[in-house]
Design a protein around this motif. Structure first.
Motif, PDB file in Angstrom:
ATOM      1  N   PRO A   7       0.810  -1.227   0.000  1.00 52.97           N
ATOM      2  CA  PRO A   7       0.000   0.000   0.000  1.00 52.97           C
ATOM      3  C   PRO A   7       0.840   1.273   0.000  1.00 52.97           C
ATOM      4  O   PRO A   7       0.468   2.268  -0.618  1.00 52.97           O
ATOM      5  CB  PRO A   7      -0.821  -0.103   1.283  1.00 52.97           C
ATOM      6  N   LYS A   8       1.974   1.226   0.662  1.00 53.14           N
ATOM      7  CA  LYS A   8       2.838   2.408   0.677  1.00 53.14           C
ATOM      8  C   LYS A   8       3.431   2.676  -0.707  1.00 53.14           C
ATOM      9  O   LYS A   8       3.546   3.816  -1.137  1.00 53.14           O
ATOM     10  CB  LYS A   8       3.962   2.228   1.706  1.00 53.14           C
ATOM     11  N   VAL A   9       3.786   1.622  -1.415  1.00 54.75           N
ATOM     12  CA  VAL A   9       4.345   1.788  -2.758  1.00 54.75           C
ATOM     13  C   VAL A   9       3.260   2.241  -3.735  1.00 54.75           C
ATOM     14  O   VAL A   9       3.480   3.118  -4.568  1.00 54.75           O
ATOM     15  CB  VAL A   9       5.007   0.474  -3.228  1.00 54.75           C
ATOM     16  N   MET A  10       2.065   1.659  -3.631  1.00 53.95           N
ATOM     17  CA  MET A  10       0.984   2.012  -4.549  1.00 53.95           C
ATOM     18  C   MET A  10       0.450   3.424  -4.301  1.00 53.95           C
ATOM     19  O   MET A  10      -0.136   4.036  -5.186  1.00 53.95           O
ATOM     20  CB  MET A  10      -0.155   0.997  -4.435  1.00 53.95           C
ATOM     21  N   ALA A  11       0.642   3.966  -3.097  1.00 54.56           N
ATOM     22  CA  ALA A  11       0.184   5.313  -2.796  1.00 54.56           C
ATOM     23  C   ALA A  11       1.146   6.372  -3.312  1.00 54.56           C
ATOM     24  O   ALA A  11       0.833   7.568  -3.261  1.00 54.56           O
ATOM     25  CB  ALA A  11      -0.003   5.476  -1.292  1.00 54.56           C
ATOM     26  N   HIS A  12       2.280   5.954  -3.828  1.00 55.30           N
ATOM     27  CA  HIS A  12       3.262   6.913  -4.334  1.00 55.30           C
ATOM     28  C   HIS A  12       2.731   7.604  -5.578  1.00 55.30           C
ATOM     29  O   HIS A  12       2.195   6.969  -6.485  1.00 55.30           O
ATOM     30  CB  HIS A  12       4.566   6.189  -4.661  1.00 55.30           C
ATOM     31  N   THR A  13       2.874   8.898  -5.630  1.00 59.37           N
ATOM     32  CA  THR A  13       2.452   9.654  -6.815  1.00 59.37           C
ATOM     33  C   THR A  13       3.682  10.243  -7.483  1.00 59.37           C
ATOM     34  O   THR A  13       4.602  10.727  -6.815  1.00 59.37           O
ATOM     35  CB  THR A  13       1.489  10.783  -6.436  1.00 59.37           C
ATOM     36  N   PHE A  14       3.678  10.226  -8.782  1.00 59.26           N
ATOM     37  CA  PHE A  14       4.787  10.779  -9.523  1.00 59.26           C
ATOM     38  C   PHE A  14       4.618  12.293  -9.640  1.00 59.26           C
ATOM     39  O   PHE A  14       3.505  12.799  -9.782  1.00 59.26           O
ATOM     40  CB  PHE A  14       4.864  10.149 -10.917  1.00 59.26           C
ATOM     41  N   THR A  15       5.714  13.003  -9.609  1.00 54.32           N
ATOM     42  CA  THR A  15       5.641  14.465  -9.649  1.00 54.32           C
ATOM     43  C   THR A  15       5.449  14.993 -11.065  1.00 54.32           C
ATOM     44  O   THR A  15       4.941  16.094 -11.233  1.00 54.32           O
ATOM     45  CB  THR A  15       6.917  15.068  -9.050  1.00 54.32           C
ATOM     46  N   ASN A  16       5.850  14.246 -12.068  1.00 50.02           N
ATOM     47  CA  ASN A  16       5.734  14.727 -13.440  1.00 50.02           C
ATOM     48  C   ASN A  16       4.876  13.771 -14.259  1.00 50.02           C
ATOM     49  O   ASN A  16       5.381  12.978 -15.045  1.00 50.02           O
ATOM     50  CB  ASN A  16       7.112  14.916 -14.080  1.00 50.02           C
ATOM     51  N   ASP A  17       3.574  13.835 -14.074  1.00 53.55           N
ATOM     52  CA  ASP A  17       2.668  12.998 -14.852  1.00 53.55           C
ATOM     53  C   ASP A  17       2.675  13.447 -16.307  1.00 53.55           C
ATOM     54  O   ASP A  17       2.598  14.647 -16.592  1.00 53.55           O
ATOM     55  CB  ASP A  17       1.245  13.096 -14.301  1.00 53.55           C
ATOM     56  N   PRO A  18       2.774  12.512 -17.231  1.00 49.62           N
ATOM     57  CA  PRO A  18       2.774  12.898 -18.644  1.00 49.62           C
ATOM     58  C   PRO A  18       1.398  13.390 -19.068  1.00 49.62           C
ATOM     59  O   PRO A  18       0.375  12.840 -18.689  1.00 49.62           O
ATOM     60  CB  PRO A  18       3.149  11.609 -19.374  1.00 49.62           C
ATOM     61  N   SER A  19       1.393  14.437 -19.833  1.00 54.76           N
ATOM     62  CA  SER A  19       0.134  14.967 -20.355  1.00 54.76           C
ATOM     63  C   SER A  19       0.225  14.998 -21.877  1.00 54.76           C
ATOM     64  O   SER A  19       1.296  15.219 -22.439  1.00 54.76           O
ATOM     65  CB  SER A  19      -0.129  16.369 -19.810  1.00 54.76           C
ATOM     66  N   PRO A  20      -0.877  14.787 -22.561  1.00 52.11           N
ATOM     67  CA  PRO A  20      -0.829  14.818 -24.030  1.00 52.11           C
ATOM     68  C   PRO A  20      -0.500  16.226 -24.524  1.00 52.11           C
ATOM     69  O   PRO A  20      -1.066  17.211 -24.050  1.00 52.11           O
ATOM     70  CB  PRO A  20      -2.229  14.380 -24.452  1.00 52.11           C
ATOM     71  N   GLN A  21       0.418  16.307 -25.468  1.00 50.14           N
ATOM     72  CA  GLN A  21       0.824  17.608 -25.985  1.00 50.14           C
ATOM     73  C   GLN A  21      -0.189  18.154 -26.983  1.00 50.14           C
ATOM     74  O   GLN A  21      -0.467  19.338 -27.004  1.00 50.14           O
ATOM     75  CB  GLN A  21       2.187  17.495 -26.636  1.00 50.14           C
ATOM     76  N   ASN A  22      -0.729  17.271 -27.819  1.00 54.47           N
ATOM     77  CA  ASN A  22      -1.659  17.725 -28.837  1.00 54.47           C
ATOM     78  C   ASN A  22      -2.682  16.608 -29.060  1.00 54.47           C
ATOM     79  O   ASN A  22      -2.325  15.485 -29.356  1.00 54.47           O
ATOM     80  CB  ASN A  22      -0.922  18.051 -30.143  1.00 54.47           C
ATOM     81  N   ALA A  23      -3.929  16.940 -28.932  1.00 52.67           N
ATOM     82  CA  ALA A  23      -4.965  15.927 -29.089  1.00 52.67           C
ATOM     83  C   ALA A  23      -5.368  15.740 -30.552  1.00 52.67           C
ATOM     84  O   ALA A  23      -6.082  14.804 -30.883  1.00 52.67           O
ATOM     85  CB  ALA A  23      -6.188  16.300 -28.260  1.00 52.67           C
TER      86      ALA A  23
END
Length: 55
Positions: free
Chosen positions: A26-42
């Motif tokens: 649970p501790k590992v799965m609760a980790h959030t990444f600081t730089n989530d990838p976002s789509p540049q162009n839809a």
């Protein structure tokens, strides 16, 4: 020879596996990444077929 007595080592192994299987995931799965990838162009570009003669 005390190292052949499995009694204390078996308890240590069980407690270690309980920690690995119950407490840590649970501790590992609760980790959030600081730089989530976002789509540049839809918008998707339309690809064109090749006009090469294949003979």
């Amino acid at each position: 020879m005390p190292q052949l007595n499995p009694s204390p080592w078996f308890a240590i192994m069980i407690f270690a596996w309980l920690i690995f299987l119950i407490i840590i995931p649970p501790k590992v799965m609760a980790h959030t990444f600081t730089n989530d990838p976002s789509p540049q162009n839809a918008n998707f570009l339309k690809t064109e077929s090749w006009t090469w003669p294949w003979h």
